[in-house]
Enzyme design. Sequence first.
Site, PDB file in Angstrom:
ATOM      1  CG  LEU A   1       5.147   4.795   7.308  1.00 54.90           C
ATOM      2  CD1 LEU A   1       3.923   3.916   7.482  1.00 54.90           C
ATOM      3  CD2 LEU A   1       5.615   5.331   8.657  1.00 54.90           C
TER       4      LEU A   1
ATOM      5  CB  ALA B   1      -0.942   0.014   1.197  1.00 57.64           C
ATOM      6  CG  PHE B   2      -0.413   5.614  -0.195  1.00 57.47           C
ATOM      7  CD1 PHE B   2      -1.588   5.285   0.456  1.00 57.47           C
ATOM      8  CD2 PHE B   2       0.181   6.836   0.081  1.00 57.47           C
ATOM      9  CE1 PHE B   2      -2.164   6.147   1.364  1.00 57.47           C
ATOM     10  CE2 PHE B   2      -0.384   7.712   0.996  1.00 57.47           C
ATOM     11  CZ  PHE B   2      -1.563   7.362   1.638  1.00 57.47           C
ATOM     12  CE  LYS B   3      -2.093   5.169   5.630  1.00 56.66           C
ATOM     13  NZ  LYS B   3      -3.099   4.745   4.618  1.00 56.66           N
ATOM     14  CG  ASP B   4       4.890  -0.172   2.099  1.00 57.87           C
ATOM     15  OD1 ASP B   4       4.920  -0.295   3.342  1.00 57.87           O
ATOM     16  OD2 ASP B   4       4.434  -1.037   1.334  1.00 57.87           O
TER      17      ASP B   4
END
Length: 462
Positions: A116, A110-113
């Site tokens: 993060l 998911a794009f949060k990678d």
Amino acid sequence: MRYISTRGQAPALSFEEVVLTGMASDGGLYVPDEIPTLCHDDLAAMAGLSYAEIAFRVMKPYVNGEIDDATFRGIVEEAYATFSHDAVVPLNQLDANHFLLELFHGPTLAFKDVALQLLGRILDHFLQKRGERAVIMGATSGDTGSAAIEGCRHCDNLDIFILHPYQRVSEVQRRQMTTVLADNVFNVAIEGNFDDAQAMVKASFADQSFLNGTRLVAVNSINWARIMAQIVYYVASAVALGAPHRAVSFCVPSANFGNVFAGYMAKRMGLPVKQFIIATNANDILHRTLADNDFSKQELVATLAPSMDIVVSSNFERLLFEAYERDGASVKALLERFQSEPSALAEAPLARLRESFASHSVDDATILEVIREAHHRTQEILDPHTATGYRAAEQARADAATPVITLATAHPAKFAEAVVKAGFPGVPLPPHMDDLLEREERYTVLPAELSAVQQFVAENRR
Ligand SMILES: *Cc1c(COP(=O)(O)O)cnc(C)c1O
């Protein structure tokens, strides 16, 4: 460059301090005191560069010389080497003028990678330099905890404790967290629901005495470094489609507004963006505000796009600060009123927002319809979050001539439930995860009691 609070009363901070701090002491969020620019030539010179190189150039002014260039380049390269696609965030052309920006090739799909993977490394760098250690605590309903864990697993100076509700998380999502066996990663299954877990994390931030002086750090989307990292893919994708020589539009599946706010920053830096389309699910506060000036809380609805299930969009405050021409007192007054009663924006700020933003809300039935329809038209299986974006882009785009880039925020295998409901047999996990269901797991089950959780954190941090 210094960072200032959207409510105008907290001290200005350096980049290093802002990354370690999270929320401002006056309850506001930090933003840069001046927005750096990317001129026409800067953008033109990015054509053909690697993602990591574009990332370095876009973020360098925000880092403000507080990490030396060679070290920062190394951090950026390492962060994006964890992505499984050579382009990091490839563009996928759906039809003549509609593109998907695939932000889901990182370790947790998911794009949060994108943010993060970078944030963990930046935190570790600053802690190492200061000779300090820190503890990260977070609560997850299942979908986003893994991105924080993956971002911190290699960080020597950080211990991360992620709380999830015991037996209320899907097996794939649980295993994305619990199969990370690093010594600094602690998964805690709380015998309660997500709200219990969330409340314990909040209480731990409010009174940190159980840590005896060790710093507690938040890696949620109010951390400025996450916004900074997300600005990059707006620039990189627009340049790939011809910026600065032509403008593009973006459609962003939105919840806490961190993602689309980063796009707005890219525009303010000089990227030619015609329009931002905000897609929401049935939790539509952003759409109600933009369309009807109805800035009010409504009951949370559980939808097929759970990562967009919110009542309040925390990062919207950063946009309000700009819409109110950086008048922190007005933002503070508006948001304090909003806590207790339905509110509305003043006319001039709302008009400013409408110059750049359109919006559209998509309910669950429509999400399923869109997954089927998009597959029929393009052969792609969209995840339910991306499906809201696909529909919103078609409904709300201002013109057909400007290319629109819809941000694909998750891989469909991560949200297989919706895909199966839409009538597909399911989606296989990508190759690097195909043994996920056989991997060894490690987690600790604890009662929903603050003292038990805090004791566990205090005893296990290194
Ligand atoms: C977090 C998330 C969103 C919402 O992003 P915001 O930055 O909170 O607006 C959308 N889709 C997916 C898959 C997410 O994980």
